[in-house]
Design a protein around this motif. Sequence first.
Motif, mmCIF file in Angstrom:
data_model
loop_
_atom_site.group_PDB
_atom_site.id
_atom_site.type_symbol
_atom_site.label_atom_id
_atom_site.label_comp_id
_atom_site.label_asym_id
_atom_site.label_seq_id
_atom_site.Cartn_x
_atom_site.Cartn_y
_atom_site.Cartn_z
ATOM 1 N N THR A 1 0.818 -1.222 0.000
ATOM 2 C CA THR A 1 0.000 0.000 0.000
ATOM 3 C C THR A 1 0.850 1.269 0.000
ATOM 4 O O THR A 1 0.299 2.375 -0.030
ATOM 5 C CB THR A 1 -0.913 0.020 1.244
ATOM 6 O OG1 THR A 1 -0.098 0.031 2.432
ATOM 7 C CG2 THR A 1 -1.826 -1.193 1.279
ATOM 8 N N ASP A 2 2.171 1.130 0.030
ATOM 9 C CA ASP A 2 3.057 2.299 0.094
ATOM 10 C C ASP A 2 2.910 3.169 -1.152
ATOM 11 O O ASP A 2 2.883 2.667 -2.284
ATOM 12 C CB ASP A 2 4.503 1.836 0.228
ATOM 13 C CG ASP A 2 5.479 2.987 0.297
ATOM 14 O OD1 ASP A 2 5.307 3.872 1.137
ATOM 15 O OD2 ASP A 2 6.395 3.006 -0.533
ATOM 16 N N SER A 3 2.851 4.462 -0.931
ATOM 17 C CA SER A 3 2.605 5.391 -2.047
ATOM 18 C C SER A 3 3.780 5.483 -3.015
ATOM 19 O O SER A 3 3.589 5.795 -4.194
ATOM 20 C CB SER A 3 2.286 6.787 -1.501
ATOM 21 O OG SER A 3 3.367 7.277 -0.731
ATOM 22 N N GLU A 4 5.002 5.220 -2.549
ATOM 23 C CA GLU A 4 6.157 5.351 -3.438
ATOM 24 C C GLU A 4 6.279 4.191 -4.435
ATOM 25 O O GLU A 4 6.970 4.309 -5.445
ATOM 26 C CB GLU A 4 7.445 5.475 -2.622
ATOM 27 C CG GLU A 4 7.529 6.771 -1.826
ATOM 28 C CD GLU A 4 8.920 7.021 -1.293
ATOM 29 O OE1 GLU A 4 9.897 6.580 -1.943
ATOM 30 O OE2 GLU A 4 9.054 7.647 -0.217
ATOM 31 N N GLN A 5 5.626 3.093 -4.145
ATOM 32 C CA GLN A 5 5.586 1.952 -5.069
ATOM 33 C C GLN A 5 6.981 1.549 -5.593
ATOM 34 O O GLN A 5 7.178 1.329 -6.783
ATOM 35 C CB GLN A 5 4.671 2.298 -6.263
ATOM 36 C CG GLN A 5 3.207 2.471 -5.895
ATOM 37 C CD GLN A 5 2.583 1.174 -5.387
ATOM 38 O OE1 GLN A 5 2.518 0.174 -6.086
ATOM 39 N NE2 GLN A 5 2.116 1.205 -4.147
#
Length: 232
Positions: free
Chosen positions: A128-132
């Motif tokens: 779920t981390d935004s930085e992917q």
Amino acid sequence: MKKSQIIIAAVILYLLIMVMGGAAYYAYSIQHDARQARIEQEAQEEAAERKAAQETAAKEKPKEEAAKPEKARKQSDSMEIETRGGVDYYKHPWPVKPPSGVYLRPFVAERNGVCVFKNDIYYFYDITDSEQTGWIFGDRLDIHAGGQVTTLVLDPAKLHKHMASDASWLAENYVMNADKKTLEAYRRIAQSDSAYIVYYKTGGKQRRHDLSAKELKWIREMVELYDTLRQP
């Protein structure tokens, strides 16, 4: 000389030989018994000395073992000590699943007065981390501290990879003995109010992390502990 006189002389000579032989055997027996008693006494004394040394060592060992945790507590009450295979590992309670990012989790290994500072690099990524960033498979780590940059070259063959069974998270981990250059970088972190690290693959993805006040404190404590345990 008459035959009877010859017989008497022979008997007397025989008796003299018997007496002299008996005296010699008696003297030999006394010397042998004395020598044997001395050998047994020396063996008993050596055994007693060994036993005393073993008892002293047995009494001192618990004191030494008790002193090790005390040294660690002087650095931090949060520090944990785990003993495996006769080696004491001093660690902080880093979480297995921290927020996505890359972390320095140094620890110290000590056995019989030999102390090693271990460099533990841990990259954790949640889906779920935004930085992917996903998998990085890093081969470099830059440490920015004290106005200097230290680049650690990592061996991908020693990279430990983990992934959740449902692929919801993954982790990359390097653990190695800290060399002189790495120790100097950790010492600069310990003396700094701020520092950050960048984990990356040459020509590929990267992840930056600014060390928190708690991380700086724990690294500082581990460096201090390492220096304490290495003192004679």
